[in-house]
Write an enzyme that holds these catalytic residues in place. Sequence first.
Site, short mmCIF file in Angstrom:
data_model
loop_
_atom_site.label_atom_id
_atom_site.label_comp_id
_atom_site.label_asym_id
_atom_site.label_seq_id
_atom_site.Cartn_x
_atom_site.Cartn_y
_atom_site.Cartn_z
N ASN A 408 0.83 -1.20 0.00
CA ASN A 408 0.00 0.00 0.00
C ASN A 408 0.87 1.25 0.00
O ASN A 408 1.58 1.52 0.99
CB ASN A 408 -0.91 0.03 1.23
CG ASN A 408 -1.71 1.31 1.31
OD1 ASN A 408 -2.68 1.50 0.57
ND2 ASN A 408 -1.31 2.22 2.19
N GLU A 409 0.87 1.99 -1.10
CA GLU A 409 1.40 3.36 -1.24
C GLU A 409 2.92 3.47 -1.16
O GLU A 409 3.45 4.59 -1.15
CB GLU A 409 0.74 4.31 -0.23
CG GLU A 409 -0.75 4.44 -0.44
CD GLU A 409 -1.42 5.55 0.35
OE1 GLU A 409 -2.57 5.90 0.03
OE2 GLU A 409 -0.78 6.06 1.30
N ASN A 410 3.65 2.37 -1.14
CA ASN A 410 5.10 2.49 -0.99
C ASN A 410 5.81 2.87 -2.29
O ASN A 410 6.81 3.61 -2.26
CB ASN A 410 5.68 1.17 -0.45
CG ASN A 410 5.20 0.89 0.96
OD1 ASN A 410 4.70 1.77 1.64
ND2 ASN A 410 5.33 -0.36 1.39
N SER A 454 -0.48 -0.61 -4.76
CA SER A 454 -1.60 0.30 -4.98
C SER A 454 -1.28 1.59 -4.25
O SER A 454 -1.04 1.58 -3.04
CB SER A 454 -2.90 -0.31 -4.45
OG SER A 454 -4.01 0.49 -4.73
N HIS A 473 -5.00 6.39 -5.99
CA HIS A 473 -5.50 6.80 -4.68
C HIS A 473 -5.78 8.29 -4.74
O HIS A 473 -4.88 9.09 -5.02
CB HIS A 473 -4.47 6.50 -3.59
CG HIS A 473 -4.29 5.04 -3.30
ND1 HIS A 473 -3.66 4.57 -2.18
CD2 HIS A 473 -4.68 3.93 -4.00
CE1 HIS A 473 -3.64 3.25 -2.19
NE2 HIS A 473 -4.25 2.85 -3.29
#
Length: 802
Positions: A408-410, A454, A473
Site C-alpha cells: 500500500n502506497e510504498n 496500490s 489513490h
Amino acid sequence: MLEASPLDEGWTLRHEGEPLPASVPGCVHTDLLAAGVVPDPFVGTGEDEVAWVGRREWTYERELPAALSGHEQTDLVFDGLDTVAEITVDGRPLGRVRNMHRSYRFDVTGLEGPLAVRFISAYAEAEAVRGTVGDRPAAYAEPYQYLRKMACSFGWDWGPTLVTAGIWRPVRLERWSTARLARVRPLVSVEQGFGVVELRVDVERTRVEAALTVEARVGGLRARAEVSGSTATVRIEVPDARLWWPRGYGEQPLYEVELTLLHGGAPLDVWRRRVGFRTVGLDTSADAHGTGFTLVVNGERLFARGVNWIPDDVFPSRVTRERYRARLEQAAGAGVDLVRVWGGGLYESEDFYDACDELGLLVWQDFPFACAAYPEEQPLRGEVEAEARENVVRLMPHPSLVLWNGNNENLWGFRDWGWEERLAGDSWGEGYYLGVLPRVVAELDPTRPYTPGSPWSGSWEHHPNDPAHGTHHSWEVWNRRDYTEYLREVPRFVAEFGWQAPPAHATLRRALPGEELAPDSPGMLHHQKAEDGNGKLARGLARRFAVPEGDFDRWHYLTQVTQARAVAAGVEHWRSHWPVCAGTIVWQLNDCWPVTSWAAIDGDGREKPLYHELRRLYADRLLTLRARDHGLVLAAVNQSREPWTGAVSLRRMSVEGAVIEAAELELAVGARAVGELPVPPGLEPAGAKEFLVADAPGSPRPGGGAAGEGLRALHFPAADRDIPYPRPRFEVSLVPGGVTVTAGTLVRDLLLQADRLGPTARADRGLVTLLPGERVTIGVRGWETPDAAAARAALYCQEPAR
C-alpha cells in the site's frame, strides 16, 4: 492418525513477577484489561495510560503435558505469535521467532515441564533492526517498518497506538507417526467445462522407507497417487462443475475437498477445505485512455464496488467468527462486491475468507506493507519470503480471493514523499514488490493475478499514482479540496478515496462518558487521529453549510451528511464512466475502535449515513445527473444482467415545491452498461432557488407516495448555505416496526439517528430527501419503548441558513 490437542487453557501472564490469568488466543492488553490492571484504552484517554504495555517484556507460562504413548513425534504448533518471542520448555530453548504473520512448529518429542513464551518489546526489536540496517523513512514516526507485525498497532490516522504482544492465534500439540501432511497446495481451475482440482502435496516423515499414498475426494469423485520421496500430485476433474460467482453475478457453490495421507491403507493425516470453480484475470492492457485495470471473473468484466478493510479490532484476537460474519454481511448488504484487505493490517483468519466465499465478496489481498520504506536486508528478507509462502498457500483454496497486491502506497511514497533522496540508494522494498512477491505468487499460486502495489501505474514509465494508468489513490480532495474536485478526473480504478465523519452519537457517549461533547473537546480530539482532521472537517463544512457555533448536534449531523455526499460525488461520477473506470474502493468499511474516521461502520459496529448511501451508490442500477461539457445529462448505470428500459420523469422544481417544468424520457440501457440522456432545454435549474429531480419507474410522484421505492437522482446547482430552504414541516407517526414521516415542504437530507432512541436501536435507511406530500417509512429495530416525540427529536434535516 495425527492427533491434535488444543493448548488454550491453563496459561498465566507474568506481571511484575505475579501470575495473572491469561486467555489464549489473546494478547497482553486484553489480559491486563480483564484483570483490572489497566483501564479500557478505548474510553476517554485510556490509550495514553496503557502506552507502557508495549515497551515491556512479557512471559506466558503453562505446563507442557507429558507425551502420550503410541506416537513417534510430538510437535508444538503456534498458529500466531505477536511478535518477537523466545520459547522454552523446562528452561530449554526451542526457538526464537520474530514474525506475527507466520505460524511456528517445534519438535517437543519427549519433553515435558514448564512451557514459557517470553515476548520481547516490539519497540526494542525494531530499534535493534534499525541499528543493523539503517534508518528508513515512513509516513509515521513509529518504527513499524523494521519488523513483521501489524503496522497499524503502532497507530494510524484512524487508529490508536496500542503495541500488542501475545499468543494471538491458537496453539496446540500435534502427535503423529510415520508421516504427516506438511503442505497441501490446491490449484483450482476451469478447463473445457470441467472443474479441476490439482493438489500438490508435501509430507514430513519419521520413516523414510514407508510407502505412502494420498487419496483425494471431491464429492463422489476420488483419485489416488503415490508419494515419491516427500511429494505427490493428485488431480480430480469435476464434470459440469457449477461456477462460483461474485455476488450479483450468480451463485456461490462451494465443493468440499478432502485429501488423506495413507500408509498401507491406514490414514495418517487428513486435510479438508472448500473450493469454488471460477476463472479470474486482470486486464491491464493499454487503450486510448491509458492503461486499464479491470477484474475479469469467469470471462465477465466487472466494475468493482469495493470497500477497504482494516483490522476490525486493534486487538485482533477479539474478532470472532461471528463478528467477521456480521461485518461482512453488512458489507454485502451495502451492495459491496469487493473487499480490499489493506496492507497495514493482517492476513486475516480463515473465518474472514470463509464468509467472503459464502457471501460472494471478492477479496483483494494486500501483502502487509504500508506507507514506509522497508529494508530488504536480513533478518527481514527471509521473514518476508517465509510469510508470503505460508500465506499464499494457506489462502489458495478460497475462490473469493482474486488478487494479490504487493503493498500500500510504498511505490508512490518512493517517488513523491521525498524517500528517494533520503534513501540515497538504500533498499526500500522495491525488491519485494517487483521481485520476491511476484516470484512467490507465480510459483505457488499461478491461478491468480498479482499487482506490485496500490497505487501503481504498471511501470516506472508513468507516475505511480497517474490516474490514467492502473490504480489510483485520490487523497488530494479530502486533504485540500472540495469534493466536487472528484469530477475533474476519470481514473482507471480508484483504489482509495474517502471523507471523514464522527461515529454515531451513542458510540461517542460510550467512549467519552461524562464529557460535554464539542468538536474540540478533549475526548473528541483524542479520538481524532488524522493530521488536521478537524480542520479538514471544518473547511469541508464551510464550503457547503452555514454551521451554527456551539451546536454540537448540528455539527455532528452535518459532518455525517458531508461524508455521504462526498463519497456519492465520487462514486456517481466514476460509475457513470464505466468501462473507462473499472472500480471504486471506498476508504474505509470499518473501524478498529471508536474514532472520527472515514469508516462507513463505526468502531461499535453502528452504521453511519455513509453506509446507507453506499446501498444506493452500489446498487445494480444507479440514476445520476451529471454535468458534461455539452450540458447536463441523465446517466443510467446498469450493472444488472438484464437491459434497463422504461420512462424516466424529469421535474424542474422550486425549493418551495412548485413544478416549473417537466418532461418524460425513454430509457434503454443494455446489461452491464451505462446510458446517457441529455436533459432537455428548459429543465436545467436556474440559480439556488431551483433543483432538478429525475425519477425512474416505481419512484414517488407528486401528490403522495412513499419515498425510496424506486430510483431517484437530484441535482441542486448551489451550495446549501446559498439555498433558501423553507422551514421544514413534516408529520411523524409510529407504525409497527418503525416511523413514518410525511413531508409538508421540501425536506432535504432527512436522517433518523436511531441510536439516540436507545443504544441498541438501528434504522434501516439513512439520508432521504422528501418532496412536499411524500412520505417515507423508516424501519427501526432494537427500539425498546417506541415514542413519537422521541422519534421527532432524533430526526434531523437541512434548515434555512441562520
